[in-house]
Design an enzyme around this catalytic site. Structure first.
Site, PDB file in Angstrom:
ATOM      1  N   HIS A  87       0.716  -1.268  -0.092  1.00 43.95           N
ATOM      2  CA  HIS A  87      -0.035   0.067  -0.049  1.00 43.95           C
ATOM      3  C   HIS A  87       1.085   1.187   0.110  1.00 43.95           C
ATOM      4  O   HIS A  87       1.465   1.587   0.903  1.00 43.95           O
ATOM      5  CB  HIS A  87      -0.934   0.023   1.127  1.00 43.95           C
ATOM      6  CG  HIS A  87      -1.702   1.172   1.306  1.00 43.95           C
ATOM      7  ND1 HIS A  87      -2.709   1.752   0.222  1.00 43.95           N
ATOM      8  CD2 HIS A  87      -1.727   2.155   2.405  1.00 43.95           C
ATOM      9  CE1 HIS A  87      -2.927   2.830   0.783  1.00 43.95           C
ATOM     10  NE2 HIS A  87      -2.694   3.269   1.624  1.00 43.95           N
ATOM     11  N   ASP A  89       1.191   5.158  -0.306  1.00 35.32           N
ATOM     12  CA  ASP A  89       0.487   6.353  -0.332  1.00 35.32           C
ATOM     13  C   ASP A  89       1.077   7.267  -1.108  1.00 35.32           C
ATOM     14  O   ASP A  89       2.523   7.592  -1.036  1.00 35.32           O
ATOM     15  CB  ASP A  89       0.535   6.856   1.170  1.00 35.32           C
ATOM     16  CG  ASP A  89      -0.363   6.184   2.131  1.00 35.32           C
ATOM     17  OD1 ASP A  89      -1.531   5.966   1.720  1.00 35.32           O
ATOM     18  OD2 ASP A  89       0.128   5.575   3.286  1.00 35.32           O
ATOM     19  N   ASP A 211      -7.666   1.832   1.885  1.00 32.96           N
ATOM     20  CA  ASP A 211      -7.272   2.509   3.083  1.00 32.96           C
ATOM     21  C   ASP A 211      -8.229   3.619   3.603  1.00 32.96           C
ATOM     22  O   ASP A 211      -8.351   4.431   4.709  1.00 32.96           O
ATOM     23  CB  ASP A 211      -5.849   2.963   2.995  1.00 32.96           C
ATOM     24  CG  ASP A 211      -5.381   3.420   4.332  1.00 32.96           C
ATOM     25  OD1 ASP A 211      -5.789   2.979   5.533  1.00 32.96           O
ATOM     26  OD2 ASP A 211      -4.305   4.228   4.214  1.00 32.96           O
ATOM     27  N   HIS A 454      -6.123   9.850  -0.516  1.00 28.72           N
ATOM     28  CA  HIS A 454      -6.819   9.767   0.774  1.00 28.72           C
ATOM     29  C   HIS A 454      -5.738  10.469   1.755  1.00 28.72           C
ATOM     30  O   HIS A 454      -6.424  10.478   2.944  1.00 28.72           O
ATOM     31  CB  HIS A 454      -7.260   8.446   0.825  1.00 28.72           C
ATOM     32  CG  HIS A 454      -6.129   7.161   0.990  1.00 28.72           C
ATOM     33  ND1 HIS A 454      -5.663   6.598   0.098  1.00 28.72           N
ATOM     34  CD2 HIS A 454      -5.518   6.859   2.212  1.00 28.72           C
ATOM     35  CE1 HIS A 454      -4.705   5.767   0.458  1.00 28.72           C
ATOM     36  NE2 HIS A 454      -4.362   5.999   1.737  1.00 28.72           N
TER      37      HIS A 454
END
Ligand SMILES: [Zn+2]
Length: 1025
Positions: A87, A89, A211, A454
């Site tokens: 994941h 970001d 997420d 996000h």
């Protein structure tokens, strides 16, 4: 032909291939790509671009990717789909580029380039291994730097299903604070890249929103319209999960639109353990557990224990899921930087667990992907429960409601909206000026896509990362200015003029604090307003001035007035302007076109306004009467046309004291960038006394209400205005008392709203909210304020039988109705504690050495419930796509200017239906355009406009040429609609998710007339003769 990047590298390339590459088209004009000689000075570095110019591999028959490449397990066993993933970001505690390169390891040990490098090596070692990749912002950076050898290897992985792109947006966008326009754009940008480089095998089928903190119904609807087969996410409310875990209802068919029927239905699954690795099985160097030690002669030999624990974990998980397939994500934030360690142990784990099948174990584990897991579920012959509401607000424990981020970083939230406004306008200008500057638009397009992440527009990043997002947008806007000037250099020239001096247009981005330095003291200047909407618009513009001017449009002098700049504006930190007045005038703009306003200085200032202080103030125009008492309290608003009267019990600013816990247990949860947790449930008034100034001129009547030295509001009622504008100014929020503060603007009316309020999803469809209630599970109230907050991306309202009170916002804000008749919107926050969810900083924004001052607007309307949609649909679209205002200093007189330059122009000659909005108009190349049109009324919302509507596409292309070919595409513009073939699912009401809607199948068009149903968006690639 030769391609030269701006870092000086040269490449020879087959000209046919160059013309086909949409990636190259981002960087170079079609003019140069068609020149067959040379394209030089690519605007962004393209090191080693050669490999990206290979033709995309799109012959699926030669490949085995997608569902064809799936292992579906054994129907008699418990099948464990093991999904390795990372994941990544797109900015959070480090910036995008810090994450990509791995710098600032003091903040976080994370370098995405190493992840992709090392996964490629690991996939090469063993053909059984699988990996998924999501964030194209990173993958794009990495891809540009790879050799042909690596690229070919990666293409092989993609074509054999070993590397699968999931979601495929530029980032994994936030769902609580984003607007649908930008969600669509950020997905389209990533998918365009994947399609260009990988063809059909690069096309994602699954949404992967693991997420984001709360899930929007609109997001699911948009993914369904992009042709996706499913969506998985990681976070759901703890009370919701408790019920779903025990009822095996973690997976469902989400009916994601109240208007679009099966086009919006999407299979949706909530992952176990969010997106992390099962406990004790992390082999990643970021947080390693013990490896698999399989030398039986060693005292540390651990295979039997590891296998037993894994089998038990799988069986426990299967208790919560409905079929004999379960998914186990193996990964986490920035994992797989040393992928070989992960895969080496996973290979062993798979082998030893499956070896137990000869001893009677029913657990069958294998490398898989989310789409293969989804496909396996699809092949299980069963029906699925449905859901029609959304997953807001999200709480992970009784005091952890993730409702603060709906408001966090309100200035960034506004800047993001403003940037999108410019992005859409420059695409239009590029189109109508017959320019080919898509490469220059890419900068803002990419910055906007990154800002959807996000931890970007959500406001949940570290301060230096927030600065980085804002800087990217600002650089994108600078690049946009070139497009604006190129376009106007063509559009302003009159047909009969061959040579005209080019006029430099510029933006005045600080006019919200009455500052535009370049025009101060100017004798003459022009203001051009581009209307991006396909209907004419009227409105008022305020130009900060240091002297008085006469304003003329193409028909001659128009009415304008000077109104004073308020003291609260003059004292905003950082303001450098000497302007003491604003010149206000009413603009009247043609549909999809521009008007020019010529300003010429007058010798004498003329101030015609009247001012009263601390006296009863009545603002009244043709539509509304607003009554404010001598203490500055808004008492009443009357809709004069419809004789609707709303009494205000209170209106103004209040604050919640932020909870200042150390987060060591649920009870000590602090309010932070994500979490809103007030110390007490009563908001306190900001001040007990207010001062009032009432200023009236012919064009606008204003009440300036000062609450204290750091907070004020201006109530503006414009001549013939159809709503009431509230401009709020907040900050610097004082923290000398060591108390964090959450500032709200509250409107308490006498409407009997019966616990109900209504908020939009991502600026589009509206959902009913009921106080202290959740539609799908029994809700225990632990946070009476925070637990009732919902995202307000564009509007919120309350109503009763004959009265509706609607508020439009200019950015995303958190909002609630905590008692009947009341609406509150959180507009600013200044906090002293971190909420322990990763940011590691308190949300304490500052500028110019003090707390950040933020200014924004609410627009109020009072109407009948049955006619309110007409107001809020049209006005929210006009607010979202405001005219682009550019300024230019002029030497010539008005007469000369009028002779030389075109002052007004419209792309349209037909009047287009009021319920249709032009969502996207993007020139792809010399002959092709991407267009999205949408019907933006819901069913049963308006007696005139909530119906299918016909529009002629040729009307919009009137000034461009004759439409030769129309190809309807999926919403992401990535696939011909006729090729879209979604999986079929059965609901527990025996409804089949099988798309039969005729209009979506209307892909090959015989004429240019199309029909749009309520809330439908249709996407076309248009070819012009
Ligand atoms: Zn994340």
């Amino acid at each position: 032909m030769k391609i030269v990047s701006n870092d000086g590298q040269e490449f020879d390339i087959d000209s046919d291939i160059a013309k086909q590459s949409t990636m190259l088209k981002m960087f170079f004009d079609d003019e140069c790509l068609n020149s067959i000689i040379e394209c030089s000075d690519g605007p962004i570095p393209l090191p080693n671009v050669k490999g990206s110019l290979q033709k995309p591999i799109s012959l699926k028959s030669l490949n085995k990717c997608g569902y064809d490449a799936c292992t579906l397990g054994d129907a008699t066993k418990l099948n464990v789909h093991l999904v390795p993933h990372s994941h990544d970001d797109v900015g959070f505690v480090k910036t995008l580029d810090e994450y990509y390169y791995g710098s600032r390891s003091d903040l976080q040990h994370a370098g995405v380039q190493y992840i992709l490098d090392s996964v490629v090596l690991a996939l090469d070692e063993n053909p059984d291994r699988r990996f998924i990749y999501v964030e194209i912002a990173f993958f794009y950076r990495w891809w540009l730097q790879q050799t042909d050898e690596i690229r070919n290897k990666v293409k092989d992985f993609v074509n054999s299903g070993r590397l699968e792109f999931i979601s495929g947006g530029w980032c994994m966008n936030d769902e609580g604070t984003t607007h649908y326009n930008s969600i669509i754009d950020q997905h389209s940008l990533g998918l365009e890249f994947l399609n260009d480089q990988f063809g059909e095998c690069g096309r994602p089928k699954i949404g992967w929103q693991i997420d984001p903190f709360g899930h929007s119904r609109e997001q699911a609807s948009l993914l369904a319209q992009m042709g996706f087969d499913g969506l998985f996410f990681g976070r759901a409310d703890y009370q919701d999960l408790q019920k779903r875990n025990t009822t095996k209802s973690m997976e469902m068919i989400w009916k994601a639109s109240a208007n679009l029927d099966r086009q919006s239905w999407l299979f949706t699954g909530i992952l176990p353990r969010r997106y992390s690795t099962p406990a004790t099985f992390s082999f990643d160097f970021i947080a390693p557990d013990d490896p698999i030690i399989d030398n039986i002669n060693l005292p540390d030999y651990n295979v039997p224990e590891r296998v037993q624990t894994f089998i038990q974990t799988a069986q426990n998980e299967s208790m919560e899921y409905a079929t004999n397939h379960i998914i186990m994500t193996f990964g986490g934030d920035f994992q797989y930087q040393n992928a070989l360690a992960n895969y080496k142990n996973l290979d062993k784990l798979i082998k030893y667990v499956n070896d137990q099948q000869i001893n009677g174990s029913n657990v069958n584990v294998f490398y898989s992907t989310p789409s293969c897991y989804l496909y396996a579920l699809n092949k299980v012959n069963r029906s699925w429960i449905t859901k029609t509401d959304d997953f807001f607000p999200h709480a992970h424990h009784p005091h952890g409601f993730w409702t603060g981020y709906f408001t966090s970083r309100p200035a960034l939230k506004r800047f993001e909206r403003y940037s999108n406004n410019i992005l859409q306008v420059i695409r239009q200008l590029n189109t109508f000026s017959n320019s080919q500057l898509r490469n220059q638009i890419f900068s803002l397009s990419e910055a906007m896509a990154i800002a959807q992440h996000h931890d970007a527009v959500s406001g949940t990043e570290k301060q230096h990362v927030a600065n980085d997002y804002a800087q990217r947008l600002s650089i994108g806007i600078d690049a946009a200015l070139n497009v604006i000037n190129t376009a106007y250099s063509k559009l302003l020239i009159k047909d009969n003029q061959s040579t005209t001096t080019e006029i430099q247009q510029f933006l005045c981005q600080l006019t919200n604090i009455s500052e535009c330095l370049p025009i101060e003291n100017a004798k003459q200047f022009t203001v051009i307003l581009w209307n991006p909407i396909i209907h004419p618009v009227v409105g008022y513009l305020r130009v900060p001035v240091t002297r008085s001017y006469t304003v003329r449009d193409s028909s001659g002098q128009i009415r304008s007035e000077l109104v004073p700049v308020s003291n609260s504006t003059k004292t905003i930190p950082g303001r450098m302007s000497n302007a003491t007045n604003q010149l206000i005038f009413k603009y009247n703009l043609p549909a999809l076109g521009f008007n020019t306003y010529y300003f010429e200085a007058n010798e004498e200032e003329e101030e015609k306004f009247e001012i009263t202080k601390n006296e009863i103030c009545i603002l009244q125009n043709q539509n509304f009467r607003i009554e404010i008492d001598e203490q500055g309290n808004l008492k009443r608003i009357i809709n004069l046309q419809k004789n609707i009267n709303i009494t205000f019990l209170n209106q103004g600013f209040y604050w919640y004291q932020s909870y200042s816990g150390n987060n060591s247990q649920f009870d000590f949860q602090a309010s932070g960038a994500y979490i809103f947790r007030p110390l007490t449930q009563d908001a306190k008034p900001i001040s007990t006394k207010r001062s009032l100034k009432c200023i009236k001129s012919e064009l606008v009547q204003t009440a300036i209400i000062i609450f204290n030295e750091w907070i004020s509001q201006e109530i503006n009622l414009y001549d013939e205005g159809e709503d009431i504008e509230i401009e709020w100014t907040v900050g610097p929020i004082p923290i000398e008392d060591n108390l964090g503060k959450e500032i709200i603007l509250r409107y308490d009316t006498d409407i009997k709203s019966q616990s109900k309020y209504y908020t939009d999803a991502n600026g589009r469809e509206v959902l009913q909210r009921i106080r202290n209630y959740r539609p799908t599970y029994n809700y225990t109230i632990t946070e009476p304020v925070s637990g009732n907050y919902y995202p307000v991306n564009s509007r919120i309202w309350i109503n009763e039988t004959n009265r509706q009170f609607t508020i439009l916002t200019d950015r995303s804000e958190g909002g609630a109705s905590l008692i009947d008749g009341s609406i509150e919107l959180m507009i600013h926050r200044r906090l002293l504690y971190d909420d322990n969810l990763g940011v590691g900083e308190a949300l304490n924004e500052s500028a110019f050495g003090q707390g950040l001052v933020v200014r924004g607007k609410h627009f109020l309307n009072i109407d009948l419930p049955q006619t309110s949609a007409l107001y809020h649909r049209i006005h929210s679209q006009e607010l979202f796509m405001s005219p682009l205002v550019t300024y230019a200093l002029i030497n010539s007189s008005y007469m000369n200017y009028s002779n030389l330059y075109r002052q007004t122009w419209s792309a349209l000659s037909d009047i287009l239906p009021s319920n249709i909005h032009l969502l996207t108009l993007d020139r792809l190349n010399e002959k092709q355009y991407l267009i999205r049109l949408e019907h933006y009324f819901e069913l049963n919302e308006d007696e005139k406009y909530s119906y299918p509507t016909k529009i002629n596409l040729q009307s919009i292309f009137k000034s461009i040429g004759i439409i030769e070919k129309i190809l309807e595409l999926t919403l992401d513009a990535n696939l011909e609609l006729s090729q879209m073939n979604r999986l079929h699912w059965l609901t527990d009401n025996d409804e089949l998710l099988l798309q039969t809607n005729d209009s979506t199948k209307q892909h090959s068009l015989v004429d240019t007339n199309i029909i749009l149903n309520p809330m439908q968006i249709r996407t076309f690639r248009i070819t012009i003769v």
